[in-house]
Design a protein around this motif. Structure first.
Motif, PDB file in Angstrom:
ATOM      1  N   LYS A   1      -2.932  -2.998   5.272  1.00 48.50           N
ATOM      2  CA  LYS A   1      -3.347  -1.822   5.137  1.00 48.50           C
ATOM      3  C   LYS A   1      -4.602  -1.801   7.036  1.00 48.50           C
ATOM      4  CE  LYS A   1      -7.368   1.516   3.477  1.00 48.50           C
ATOM      5  NZ  LYS A   1      -8.444   1.053   2.527  1.00 48.50           N
ATOM      6  N   LYS A   2      -4.857  -3.228   7.030  1.00 49.63           N
ATOM      7  CA  LYS A   2      -6.001  -3.646   8.496  1.00 49.63           C
ATOM      8  C   LYS A   2      -5.209  -3.096   9.640  1.00 49.63           C
ATOM      9  CE  LYS A   2      -9.337  -5.940   8.889  1.00 49.63           C
ATOM     10  NZ  LYS A   2     -10.034  -7.446   8.795  1.00 49.63           N
ATOM     11  N   ALA A   3      -3.779  -3.925   9.463  1.00 51.47           N
ATOM     12  CA  ALA A   3      -2.300  -3.713  10.778  1.00 51.47           C
ATOM     13  C   ALA A   3      -2.380  -1.974  10.721  1.00 51.47           C
ATOM     14  CB  ALA A   3      -1.328  -4.492  10.376  1.00 51.47           C
ATOM     15  N   TYR A   4      -1.679  -2.285   9.337  1.00 55.10           N
ATOM     16  CA  TYR A   4      -1.386  -0.015   9.721  1.00 55.10           C
ATOM     17  C   TYR A   4      -2.296   1.157  10.380  1.00 55.10           C
ATOM     18  CZ  TYR A   4       2.852  -0.080   7.322  1.00 55.10           C
ATOM     19  OH  TYR A   4       4.291  -0.783   7.087  1.00 55.10           O
ATOM     20  N   LEU A   5      -3.925   0.675   9.735  1.00 50.39           N
ATOM     21  CA  LEU A   5      -4.550   1.241  10.316  1.00 50.39           C
ATOM     22  C   LEU A   5      -5.189   1.023  11.954  1.00 50.39           C
ATOM     23  CD1 LEU A   5      -7.451   1.029   7.725  1.00 50.39           C
ATOM     24  CD2 LEU A   5      -6.863   3.140   8.158  1.00 50.39           C
ATOM     25  N   LYS A   6      -4.923   0.053  12.706  1.00 50.69           N
ATOM     26  CA  LYS A   6      -5.056  -0.247  14.466  1.00 50.69           C
ATOM     27  C   LYS A   6      -3.679   0.350  14.340  1.00 50.69           C
ATOM     28  CE  LYS A   6      -5.348  -4.115  16.827  1.00 50.69           C
ATOM     29  NZ  LYS A   6      -5.615  -5.557  16.743  1.00 50.69           N
ATOM     30  N   SER A   7      -2.500   0.713  14.115  1.00 54.53           N
ATOM     31  CA  SER A   7      -1.399   1.501  14.157  1.00 54.53           C
ATOM     32  C   SER A   7      -1.797   2.498  14.705  1.00 54.53           C
ATOM     33  CB  SER A   7       0.285   0.289  13.762  1.00 54.53           C
ATOM     34  OG  SER A   7      -0.049   0.266  12.926  1.00 54.53           O
ATOM     35  N   GLY A   8      -2.254   3.168  13.514  1.00 53.62           N
ATOM     36  CA  GLY A   8      -2.107   4.694  13.641  1.00 53.62           C
ATOM     37  C   GLY A   8      -1.221   5.160  12.861  1.00 53.62           C
ATOM     38  N   LEU A   9      -0.792   4.504  11.950  1.00 52.97           N
ATOM     39  CA  LEU A   9       0.185   4.309  10.923  1.00 52.97           C
ATOM     40  C   LEU A   9      -0.267   5.018   9.190  1.00 52.97           C
ATOM     41  CD1 LEU A   9       2.986   1.795  11.823  1.00 52.97           C
ATOM     42  CD2 LEU A   9       3.371   4.472  12.838  1.00 52.97           C
ATOM     43  N   GLU A  10       0.581   5.469   9.077  1.00 51.91           N
ATOM     44  CA  GLU A  10      -0.178   5.306   7.307  1.00 51.91           C
ATOM     45  C   GLU A  10       1.738   4.682   6.717  1.00 51.91           C
ATOM     46  OE1 GLU A  10       0.655   9.392   5.347  1.00 51.91           O
ATOM     47  OE2 GLU A  10       0.015  10.566   7.363  1.00 51.91           O
ATOM     48  N   MET A  11      -0.185   4.512   5.251  1.00 50.18           N
ATOM     49  CA  MET A  11       0.495   3.195   4.351  1.00 50.18           C
ATOM     50  C   MET A  11       1.607   3.621   3.356  1.00 50.18           C
ATOM     51  SD  MET A  11      -0.893  -0.124   4.736  1.00 50.18           S
ATOM     52  CE  MET A  11      -1.585  -0.985   3.041  1.00 50.18           C
ATOM     53  N   PRO A  12       2.619   3.189   3.434  1.00 53.77           N
ATOM     54  CA  PRO A  12       3.731   3.317   2.067  1.00 53.77           C
ATOM     55  C   PRO A  12       2.580   3.515   1.068  1.00 53.77           C
ATOM     56  CG  PRO A  12       4.464   1.386   3.376  1.00 53.77           C
ATOM     57  CD  PRO A  12       2.977   0.694   3.196  1.00 53.77           C
ATOM     58  N   ILE A  13       3.559   4.297   0.146  1.00 51.71           N
ATOM     59  CA  ILE A  13       2.889   4.164  -1.704  1.00 51.71           C
ATOM     60  C   ILE A  13       3.774   4.417  -2.662  1.00 51.71           C
ATOM     61  CG2 ILE A  13       1.100   6.352  -0.365  1.00 51.71           C
ATOM     62  CD1 ILE A  13       2.874   8.789  -1.402  1.00 51.71           C
ATOM     63  N   ASN A  14       3.460   3.997  -3.494  1.00 49.32           N
ATOM     64  CA  ASN A  14       4.211   3.961  -5.099  1.00 49.32           C
ATOM     65  C   ASN A  14       4.466   5.337  -5.656  1.00 49.32           C
ATOM     66  OD1 ASN A  14       4.390   0.998  -4.584  1.00 49.32           O
ATOM     67  ND2 ASN A  14       2.695   0.437  -5.600  1.00 49.32           N
ATOM     68  N   ASN A  15       5.114   5.627  -5.605  1.00 53.10           N
ATOM     69  CA  ASN A  15       5.993   7.082  -6.388  1.00 53.10           C
ATOM     70  C   ASN A  15       6.138   6.652  -7.575  1.00 53.10           C
ATOM     71  OD1 ASN A  15       4.569   8.855  -4.354  1.00 53.10           O
ATOM     72  ND2 ASN A  15       6.603   7.419  -2.835  1.00 53.10           N
ATOM     73  N   ASP A  16       6.200   8.108  -8.352  1.00 52.37           N
ATOM     74  CA  ASP A  16       6.207   8.994  -9.599  1.00 52.37           C
ATOM     75  C   ASP A  16       7.909   9.056  -9.347  1.00 52.37           C
ATOM     76  OD1 ASP A  16       4.565   7.949 -10.565  1.00 52.37           O
ATOM     77  OD2 ASP A  16       3.868   9.309 -10.513  1.00 52.37           O
ATOM     78  N   VAL A  17       8.965   8.973 -10.133  1.00 53.32           N
ATOM     79  CA  VAL A  17      10.065   9.695 -10.165  1.00 53.32           C
ATOM     80  C   VAL A  17      10.308  11.117 -11.011  1.00 53.32           C
ATOM     81  CG1 VAL A  17      12.973   9.835 -10.466  1.00 53.32           C
ATOM     82  CG2 VAL A  17      11.117   7.715  -9.738  1.00 53.32           C
ATOM     83  N   GLY A  18      10.650  12.556 -10.722  1.00 57.35           N
ATOM     84  CA  GLY A  18      10.058  13.316 -11.401  1.00 57.35           C
ATOM     85  C   GLY A  18       9.322  13.457 -12.932  1.00 57.35           C
TER      86      GLY A  18
END
Length: 201
Positions: free
Chosen positions: A103-120
């Motif tokens: 999370k810290k690496a993503y914040l530093k690079s300005g990218l959005e973290m992946p997320i876990n998603n529902d299906v339908g």
């Protein structure tokens, strides 16, 4: 020091019949899944001690997801080796720490973290891009620091509808094994039907 598992477990893998028969004959090799939504990261997946659950999953891959034409279940004798077991508290804390680092690496690079998603309408988070990213990040960081790599990952999942009102159990609860080291698999076998005239041993 307690992550080395001394005993063998049985795992069951759902696949296309042609692939399963190739594994049984010795003509097929280790089948690594590399989807970015795999629940435990890259590896070959097995349902621990549950041929029935593997069979149901194969049917789902055929009927709902259209990914299999002829579902087939192959059994495997598995030595977990150096296992990252998420039924054990230390492993859970280690995984959390890697998540925080990612999370810290993503914040530093300005990218959005992946997320876990529902299906339908399914709320079991079937597309686990975040979890997959955390596991792959963990393995990558361990590789960079030349730490001993994990041979396998083991985790329990609470999935499906409640077994009955207010139950602490769900219809699809299972233990899943992700094998990263092909040498953990000591052999494949064809699951047998139970002989009902004899006691279970």
């Amino acid at each position: 020091m307690y992550k080395h598992y001394p005993s063998l477990v049985l795992g069951f893998h759902a696949c296309e019949r042609e692939i399963g028969e190739a594994l049984l004959s010795g003509d097929g090799g280790f089948k690594t899944s590399t989807n970015d939504y795999d629940w435990l990261g890259n590896g070959m997946y097995f349902w621990e001690n549950s041929p029935h659950r593997a069979e149901k999953y194969g049917e789902e891959l055929k009927n709902k997801r259209k990914k299999l034409d002829t579902p087939f279940v192959v059994g495997a004798v598995i030595h977990l080796g150096y296992c990252f077991d998420l039924l054990e508290s230390h492993s859970l804390q280690v995984l959390k720490n890697y998540y925080l680092s990612l999370k810290k690496a993503y914040l530093k690079s300005g990218l959005e973290m992946p997320i876990n998603n529902d299906v339908g309408t399914n709320t079991d988070k079937l597309l686990r891009k975040l979890d997959c990213a955390v596991f792959e990040y963990m393995h990558s960081e361990m590789n960079k620091s030349k730490e001993k790599p994990f041979d396998s990952i083991r985790a329990a999942f609470w999935e499906g509808e409640e077994l009955y009102p207010s139950a602490g159990f769900k219809e699809k609860n299972h233990v899943q094994i992700c094998i990263r080291n092909p040498n953990c698999i000591k052999g494949y076998f064809r699951p047998l039907e139970m002989e009902r005239d004899y006691p279970i041993v």
